[in-house]
Write an enzyme that holds these catalytic residues in place. Structure first.
Site, PDB file in Angstrom:
ATOM      1  N   GLY A  41       0.769  -1.238   0.000  1.00 27.92           N
ATOM      2  CA  GLY A  41       0.000   0.000   0.000  1.00 27.92           C
ATOM      3  C   GLY A  41       0.796   1.281   0.000  1.00 27.92           C
ATOM      4  O   GLY A  41       0.245   2.344   0.314  1.00 27.92           O
ATOM      5  N   SER A  69       4.149  -6.659   0.879  1.00 27.52           N
ATOM      6  CA  SER A  69       3.041  -6.719  -0.071  1.00 27.52           C
ATOM      7  C   SER A  69       2.047  -7.817   0.283  1.00 27.52           C
ATOM      8  O   SER A  69       2.420  -8.875   0.797  1.00 27.52           O
ATOM      9  CB  SER A  69       3.605  -6.972  -1.475  1.00 27.52           C
ATOM     10  OG  SER A  69       2.592  -7.372  -2.363  1.00 27.52           O
ATOM     11  N   HIS A  90       4.113  -8.864 -10.395  1.00 25.10           N
ATOM     12  CA  HIS A  90       2.644  -8.955 -10.486  1.00 25.10           C
ATOM     13  C   HIS A  90       2.091  -7.618 -10.932  1.00 25.10           C
ATOM     14  O   HIS A  90       2.477  -6.561 -10.399  1.00 25.10           O
ATOM     15  CB  HIS A  90       2.045  -9.329  -9.141  1.00 25.10           C
ATOM     16  CG  HIS A  90       0.552  -9.284  -9.111  1.00 25.10           C
ATOM     17  ND1 HIS A  90      -0.234  -9.858 -10.088  1.00 25.10           N
ATOM     18  CD2 HIS A  90      -0.312  -8.719  -8.227  1.00 25.10           C
ATOM     19  CE1 HIS A  90      -1.504  -9.661  -9.811  1.00 25.10           C
ATOM     20  NE2 HIS A  90      -1.583  -8.971  -8.690  1.00 25.10           N
ATOM     21  N   HIS A  92      -1.730  -5.677 -12.776  1.00 24.91           N
ATOM     22  CA  HIS A  92      -3.100  -5.780 -13.267  1.00 24.91           C
ATOM     23  C   HIS A  92      -3.184  -5.023 -14.588  1.00 24.91           C
ATOM     24  O   HIS A  92      -4.174  -4.328 -14.852  1.00 24.91           O
ATOM     25  CB  HIS A  92      -4.097  -5.181 -12.274  1.00 24.91           C
ATOM     26  CG  HIS A  92      -4.079  -5.829 -10.933  1.00 24.91           C
ATOM     27  ND1 HIS A  92      -4.386  -5.144  -9.779  1.00 24.91           N
ATOM     28  CD2 HIS A  92      -3.782  -7.083 -10.537  1.00 24.91           C
ATOM     29  CE1 HIS A  92      -4.281  -5.945  -8.732  1.00 24.91           C
ATOM     30  NE2 HIS A  92      -3.918  -7.126  -9.170  1.00 24.91           N
ATOM     31  N   ASP A 115       9.155 -15.596 -29.627  1.00 20.22           N
ATOM     32  CA  ASP A 115      10.474 -15.235 -29.105  1.00 20.22           C
ATOM     33  C   ASP A 115      10.514 -15.281 -27.583  1.00 20.22           C
ATOM     34  O   ASP A 115      11.356 -15.943 -26.982  1.00 20.22           O
ATOM     35  CB  ASP A 115      10.851 -13.815 -29.547  1.00 20.22           C
ATOM     36  CG  ASP A 115      11.162 -13.693 -31.014  1.00 20.22           C
ATOM     37  OD1 ASP A 115      11.389 -14.732 -31.666  1.00 20.22           O
ATOM     38  OD2 ASP A 115      11.182 -12.549 -31.512  1.00 20.22           O
ATOM     39  N   HIS A 155      -7.962 -12.076 -12.260  1.00 23.79           N
ATOM     40  CA  HIS A 155      -7.045 -11.354 -11.392  1.00 23.79           C
ATOM     41  C   HIS A 155      -6.085 -10.487 -12.202  1.00 23.79           C
ATOM     42  O   HIS A 155      -6.283  -9.281 -12.321  1.00 23.79           O
ATOM     43  CB  HIS A 155      -6.296 -12.359 -10.505  1.00 23.79           C
ATOM     44  CG  HIS A 155      -5.454 -11.730  -9.443  1.00 23.79           C
ATOM     45  ND1 HIS A 155      -4.815 -12.457  -8.463  1.00 23.79           N
ATOM     46  CD2 HIS A 155      -5.116 -10.425  -9.207  1.00 23.79           C
ATOM     47  CE1 HIS A 155      -4.142 -11.644  -7.668  1.00 23.79           C
ATOM     48  NE2 HIS A 155      -4.304 -10.412  -8.112  1.00 23.79           N
ATOM     49  N   TYR A 209      19.972 -14.269 -30.360  1.00 27.91           N
ATOM     50  CA  TYR A 209      19.669 -12.837 -30.435  1.00 27.91           C
ATOM     51  C   TYR A 209      20.441 -12.028 -29.393  1.00 27.91           C
ATOM     52  O   TYR A 209      20.675 -12.481 -28.275  1.00 27.91           O
ATOM     53  CB  TYR A 209      18.160 -12.643 -30.203  1.00 27.91           C
ATOM     54  CG  TYR A 209      17.727 -11.210 -30.117  1.00 27.91           C
ATOM     55  CD1 TYR A 209      17.509 -10.451 -31.253  1.00 27.91           C
ATOM     56  CD2 TYR A 209      17.518 -10.597 -28.874  1.00 27.91           C
ATOM     57  CE1 TYR A 209      17.093  -9.121 -31.182  1.00 27.91           C
ATOM     58  CE2 TYR A 209      17.101  -9.281 -28.788  1.00 27.91           C
ATOM     59  CZ  TYR A 209      16.894  -8.548 -29.942  1.00 27.91           C
ATOM     60  OH  TYR A 209      16.492  -7.252 -29.851  1.00 27.91           O
TER      61      TYR A 209
END
Length: 215
Positions: A41, A69, A90, A92, A115, A155, A209
């Site tokens: 928060g 968290s 994580h 959203h 890729d 989620h 690459y």
């Protein structure tokens, strides 16, 4: 690691993957059964290396002035069960979370997906926050895929990497391809890439690459 994790949260903001205080980055401390994660928060503008918290692999706070968290249990479960993982993210992010809300994997219809993800971006099960149920879903889903990203149903996105920066990159790329494939579907059904070509693209990107150290 506190500085690395703190700095990488700015990338979530820069690529518009988070809103308000949602989202988090964590990083495993090399050689220790510990990881650094964002405090719960706290505004992104207020994040500093000193504000980061250190937890053990059971998710218990070891060092820091803030509560960790609310996703700490999920991160801890991933680190306990996937020892090769050094970073977890994580978000959203809008388009990827829209796929998660539909319980639909993102099909591999772009070379950039082949890729980075080696195929589709899978969907994990619905799980409530608060214990390690989300972590269990992440691990069980990703064990069957080359993808470093999973869409947790209803989620959002969780990504893993060899270090926190790699996990952030996967989160950025996940949102990018989620947006492109969504737009493609507004125009018609996107064309899948044959599996043999997916395999070739993945091998080239992962092993050829970019800049390579001379042997």
């Amino acid at each position: 690691m506190r500085k690395t994790v703190s700095d990488l949260h700015a990338e979530l903001v820069r690529y518009q993957l988070v809103a308000w205080t949602a989202g988090n980055v964590s990083g495993r401390i090399p050689g220790e059964d510990l990881f650094v994660i964002k405090p719960s928060g706290v505004s992104y503008d207020e994040l500093t290396p000193e504000a980061m918290v250190v937890c053990d692999l059971d998710g218990n706070l070891v060092d820091g002035e803030h509560a960790p968290s609310s996703d700490t249990a999920a991160h801890a479960y991933v680190y306990r069960h996937l020892p090769e993982v050094g970073g977890v993210v994580h978000t959203h992010s809008t388009y990827a979370s829209a796929w998660a809300a539909r319980d639909e994997a993102i099909p591999c219809v772009l070379t950039a997906m082949a890729d980075e993800f080696g195929g589709e971006i899978p969907v994990g099960p619905f799980a409530l926050i608060g214990d390690d149920s989300i972590g269990q879903g992440i691990v069980e889903t990703l064990k069957g895929h080359r993808s470093p990203a999973v869409l947790m149903r209803n989620h959002g996105v969780f990504t893993i990497g060899k270090d926190p920066k790699a996990a952030v990159k996967a989160a950025v790329m996940c949102e990018d391809v989620a947006r492109t494939v969504h737009i493609s579907r507004q125009l018609g059904e996107p064309l899948p890439i044959p599996q043999a070509d997916v395999d070739r693209l993945y091998d080239r990107y992962q092993n050829v690459y970019g800049q390579r150290s001379p042997r």
